[in-house]
Design a protein around this motif. Sequence first.
Motif, PDB file in Angstrom:
ATOM      1  N   PRO A 104       9.067   2.099  -0.930  1.00 39.67           N
ATOM      2  CA  PRO A 104       9.552   1.433  -2.273  1.00 39.67           C
ATOM      3  C   PRO A 104       8.295   1.255  -3.224  1.00 39.67           C
ATOM      4  O   PRO A 104       7.301   0.688  -2.486  1.00 39.67           O
ATOM      5  N   ALA A 105       8.240   1.512  -4.380  1.00 38.76           N
ATOM      6  CA  ALA A 105       7.319   1.250  -5.116  1.00 38.76           C
ATOM      7  C   ALA A 105       7.028  -0.255  -5.701  1.00 38.76           C
ATOM      8  O   ALA A 105       8.080  -1.176  -5.575  1.00 38.76           O
ATOM      9  N   ASP A 106       5.792  -0.580  -5.676  1.00 34.54           N
ATOM     10  CA  ASP A 106       5.582  -2.056  -5.760  1.00 34.54           C
ATOM     11  C   ASP A 106       4.202  -2.142  -6.843  1.00 34.54           C
ATOM     12  O   ASP A 106       3.659  -1.081  -7.005  1.00 34.54           O
ATOM     13  N   ASN A 107       3.999  -3.179  -7.197  1.00 35.93           N
ATOM     14  CA  ASN A 107       2.812  -3.356  -8.329  1.00 35.93           C
ATOM     15  C   ASN A 107       1.499  -3.628  -7.503  1.00 35.93           C
ATOM     16  O   ASN A 107       0.674  -4.209  -8.255  1.00 35.93           O
ATOM     17  N   ASN A 109      -2.983  -5.534  -0.782  1.00 37.61           N
ATOM     18  CA  ASN A 109      -2.973  -6.902  -1.478  1.00 37.61           C
ATOM     19  C   ASN A 109      -3.957  -6.808  -2.567  1.00 37.61           C
ATOM     20  O   ASN A 109      -4.914  -7.822  -2.820  1.00 37.61           O
ATOM     21  N   ASN A 110      -4.050  -5.819  -3.357  1.00 38.80           N
ATOM     22  CA  ASN A 110      -4.856  -5.748  -4.628  1.00 38.80           C
ATOM     23  C   ASN A 110      -6.374  -5.846  -4.001  1.00 38.80           C
ATOM     24  O   ASN A 110      -7.095  -6.662  -4.471  1.00 38.80           O
ATOM     25  N   PHE A 111      -6.670  -5.145  -3.041  1.00 37.21           N
ATOM     26  CA  PHE A 111      -7.927  -5.100  -2.446  1.00 37.21           C
ATOM     27  C   PHE A 111      -8.674  -6.419  -1.758  1.00 37.21           C
ATOM     28  O   PHE A 111      -9.620  -6.577  -1.714  1.00 37.21           O
TER      29      PHE A 111
END
Length: 142
Positions: A30-33, A63-65
């Motif tokens: 599923p796509a996430d941001n 987790n956004n790096f």
Amino acid sequence: MTAHRLSFAVVAAAALLFAEPLAHAQINEPADNELRGRLGVGLSADLARGLELSVNQEFRMDNNFTSYDRFATSAALTYKPLQYFKIGAGYTLFSINDGIDETSGERVWLFKHSVSLDLSGLYKGGEWHFSLRERFQTTIRT
């Protein structure tokens, strides 16, 4: 354009069109941001004529790096006995984050071992370089 080059271009375009539906090897998630990425470093050295050793390390960030969820350490040895043929063998150790243990609060890591054998055919035709690699691979989970 000569007829030979035009027919080659048509065959190549048709091959790409028909190969595209077969190229979906990844699992759909599923796509996430969330921003993710891979960082890797590799070293290679020529040991003798036609013999090469390579070592690679890859980190997968999530987790956004802000954290990492997977490591892959690999080593491969390739030998090119002929100008148009190459053989290689490799080993990869995967360390995969499987979440947090509820009792201890520590990360749980799963390990996978992958062994591969590569056979490559090489062809140089003018400005073009063609190669076909067949990889035989097995993966073992511990």
